[in-house]
Design a protein around this motif. Structure first.
Motif, PDB file in Angstrom:
ATOM      1  N   TRP A 182       0.807  -1.227   0.000  1.00 30.77           N
ATOM      2  CA  TRP A 182       0.000   0.000   0.000  1.00 30.77           C
ATOM      3  C   TRP A 182       0.829   1.261   0.000  1.00 30.77           C
ATOM      4  O   TRP A 182       0.308   2.373   0.051  1.00 30.77           O
ATOM      5  N   CYS A 183       2.134   1.121  -0.069  1.00 29.07           N
ATOM      6  CA  CYS A 183       3.027   2.275   0.078  1.00 29.07           C
ATOM      7  C   CYS A 183       3.612   2.685  -1.270  1.00 29.07           C
ATOM      8  O   CYS A 183       4.416   1.960  -1.854  1.00 29.07           O
ATOM      9  N   GLY A 184       3.155   3.837  -1.774  1.00 28.35           N
ATOM     10  CA  GLY A 184       3.611   4.328  -3.084  1.00 28.35           C
ATOM     11  C   GLY A 184       5.116   4.479  -3.192  1.00 28.35           C
ATOM     12  O   GLY A 184       5.733   3.953  -4.118  1.00 28.35           O
ATOM     13  N   PRO A 185       5.739   5.181  -2.247  1.00 29.65           N
ATOM     14  CA  PRO A 185       7.186   5.358  -2.329  1.00 29.65           C
ATOM     15  C   PRO A 185       7.944   4.023  -2.294  1.00 29.65           C
ATOM     16  O   PRO A 185       9.022   3.910  -2.874  1.00 29.65           O
ATOM     17  N   ALA A 228      11.838   7.437   0.520  1.00 27.28           N
ATOM     18  CA  ALA A 228      12.226   7.076  -0.845  1.00 27.28           C
ATOM     19  C   ALA A 228      13.459   7.870  -1.252  1.00 27.28           C
ATOM     20  O   ALA A 228      13.383   8.838  -1.983  1.00 27.28           O
ATOM     21  N   VAL A 229      14.593   7.458  -0.736  1.00 30.74           N
ATOM     22  CA  VAL A 229      15.833   8.172  -1.024  1.00 30.74           C
ATOM     23  C   VAL A 229      16.405   7.712  -2.367  1.00 30.74           C
ATOM     24  O   VAL A 229      15.962   6.721  -2.934  1.00 30.74           O
ATOM     25  N   GLY A 230      17.380   8.430  -2.861  1.00 27.77           N
ATOM     26  CA  GLY A 230      17.995   8.112  -4.148  1.00 27.77           C
ATOM     27  C   GLY A 230      18.890   6.888  -4.066  1.00 27.77           C
ATOM     28  O   GLY A 230      19.288   6.440  -2.994  1.00 27.77           O
ATOM     29  N   LYS A 231      19.187   6.361  -5.253  1.00 27.84           N
ATOM     30  CA  LYS A 231      20.018   5.158  -5.357  1.00 27.84           C
ATOM     31  C   LYS A 231      21.396   5.362  -4.725  1.00 27.84           C
ATOM     32  O   LYS A 231      21.902   4.480  -4.034  1.00 27.84           O
ATOM     33  N   PRO A 276      12.376  -0.793  -7.992  1.00 32.08           N
ATOM     34  CA  PRO A 276      13.310  -1.035  -9.099  1.00 32.08           C
ATOM     35  C   PRO A 276      14.760  -0.675  -8.767  1.00 32.08           C
ATOM     36  O   PRO A 276      15.690  -1.320  -9.239  1.00 32.08           O
ATOM     37  N   VAL A 277      14.942   0.350  -7.940  1.00 36.61           N
ATOM     38  CA  VAL A 277      16.292   0.757  -7.531  1.00 36.61           C
ATOM     39  C   VAL A 277      16.927  -0.354  -6.697  1.00 36.61           C
ATOM     40  O   VAL A 277      18.095  -0.709  -6.881  1.00 36.61           O
ATOM     41  N   LYS A 320       6.910   1.223  -3.674  1.00 31.18           N
ATOM     42  CA  LYS A 320       6.840   0.702  -5.047  1.00 31.18           C
ATOM     43  C   LYS A 320       7.831   1.453  -5.917  1.00 31.18           C
ATOM     44  O   LYS A 320       8.439   0.898  -6.821  1.00 31.18           O
ATOM     45  N   ALA A 321       7.978   2.746  -5.631  1.00 26.92           N
ATOM     46  CA  ALA A 321       8.856   3.566  -6.458  1.00 26.92           C
ATOM     47  C   ALA A 321      10.323   3.183  -6.305  1.00 26.92           C
ATOM     48  O   ALA A 321      11.073   3.202  -7.277  1.00 26.92           O
TER      49      ALA A 321
END
Lengths: 105, 310
Positions: free
Chosen positions: A29-32, A91-94, A38-39, A34-35
């Motif tokens: 249920w957590c959008g970030p 949702a931090v960067g790679k 892939p990372v 899912k975002a």
């Protein structure tokens, strides 16, 4: 190597070794979450042989997140030798996730 | 040889994605650089009822996915997880310095880096982030099932998310420093009618307290009477506006309170450099005007590039 799916029952043995293990605590249920999925997948490939990249669904596995006081997701924790070494929430960067693993190598 | 592009779009929220949609349809040689994943702040919004074209409303995450898919359909190149640490606007061409090393130069640049949640700056907040202090109701709400929590703020985001959080929490204290809410009327009415919400007026947070399991309570002060009180709860959602993501910008670009000044065509004071979305100095920060500004900025970039070519 692809991302390992951890559960409450195999968690302790999975993080007990000397190889750093990055665990992405997430829920559907957590959008970030899912975002960044892939990372995390990409990092699993890039760190193949150096570190284990894993994820845990907090809905299906409530005990482990409870044990580590997780009240926010995505939370990413690096474990080594059975202990939490470092963690980041959101949702931090790679690059920031990679730096977390690098510190534990 | 160093990479060079006609147009670089910095940031992948609604403004950047819309600029990218227009740029890819215009067949510009363009790349979008996004430090995380495309979507921006919309991604953490539980539900969006005020973006036209979706009469039933949709989740922030779905809207992000649709915007991204639409831009990609026309071939927009999106590079996720690419952080830019510096922007050189005094060189010709303009240069972007990447955190991972290397740089990309460009003829024209659209800055759409957006904003991030503001923090309270009170004792306990930083240490307890992720352990009861949250800036994202959709991410963390379900951890507070049947518990008492607080939402700090009085704007649209705070009031809307307070209503959302009543789905999980047994009681949501909405703590606001003024005696009226800033949120739009329909959102206010939803909050007032919700028995799960207790509004605490004229009050600010002084400290976030904790025990072994994380957040345990708040120390509050009434700004009118000066009276102090304590509230026992396990979660606090801080939704008090945003601060600009401007750390990578050079001094030569004109800012107001950290946000970029532009004209009506989204042009900054630097030729060929446009800004769009929440990074702009403006009053209204909605998905709809962010997207609209992305389109205007891209048109300005096209105009700049075509004049430059002559």
């Amino acid at each position: 190597m692809s991302v390992t799916n951890l559960t409450d029952s195999d968690f302790d043995s999975a993080i007990s070794g000397d190889t750093p293990v990055l665990v992405d605590f997430w829920a559907p249920w957590c959008g970030p979450c899912k975002a960044i999925g892939p990372v995390v997948e990409e990092l699993a490939g890039e760190y193949d042989g150096k570190a284990v990249v894993a994820k845990m669904n907090v809905d299906e596995n409530p005990a482990t997140p409870g044990k580590f006081g997780i009240r926010a997701i995505p939370t990413l924790i690096v474990f080594r030798g059975g202990k939490a070494v470092d963690q980041v929430t959101g949702a931090v960067g790679k690059a920031q996730i990679a730096a977390l693993i690098d510190k534990a190598l | 040889m160093a990479e060079h592009r006609q147009l670089v779009i910095l940031g992948g929220g609604p403004a950047g994605l819309t600029a990218g949609l227009y740029a890819s349809r215009a067949k510009l040689d363009c790349v979008m650089l996004e430090k995380g994943m495309p979507g921006g702040q919309v991604m953490v919004t539980d539900w969006i009822d005020n973006y036209p074209g979706f009469p039933e409303g949709l989740s922030g995450f779905d809207l992000c996915e649709k915007m991204t898919a639409q831009a990609k359909r026309f071939g927009l190149e999106i590079r996720s997880g690419v952080e830019v640490t510096g922007v050189d606007l005094e060189s010709e061409p303009r240069k972007l310095i990447l955190a991972a090393g290397g740089e990309i130069s460009c003829d024209s640049l659209i800055i759409a880096t957006g904003a991030r949640p503001n923090t309270l700056g009170v004792p306990g907040e930083k240490e307890l982030t992720g352990r009861g202090v949250s800036y994202c109701a959709t991410c963390d709400g379900p951890f507070f099932r049947d518990q008492e929590i607080a939402v700090i703020g009085g704007g649209n985001t705070a009031v809307q998310e307070a209503v959302y959080l009543t789905k999980f929490a047994k009681k949501v204290n909405l703590i606001h420093r003024r005696d009226e809410l800033r949120a739009t009327r329909i959102v206010q009415e939803q909050a007032m009618a919700n028995p799960g919400i207790n509004i605490i007026w004229d009050t600010v947070v002084q400290e976030i307290k904790s025990d072994d399991s994380g957040v345990s309570g708040l120390v509050l002060e009434n700004v009118k009477s000066g009276a102090k009180s304590e509230l026992t709860l396990s979660g606090v959602f801080v939704l008090i506006g945003t601060i600009p993501n401007n750390e990578m910008l050079p001094d030569c670009i004109e800012l107001v309170d950290g946000f970029i000044n532009t004209d009506a065509e989204m042009r900054t004071n630097i030729p060929g450099v446009m800004a769009a979305g929440d990074i702009r100095n403006k009053e209204v920060r909605q998905v709809i005007n962010g997207a609209g500004e992305g389109a205007v900025a891209e048109m300005a970039a096209e105009h700049y590039l075509s004049r430059r070519a002559k």
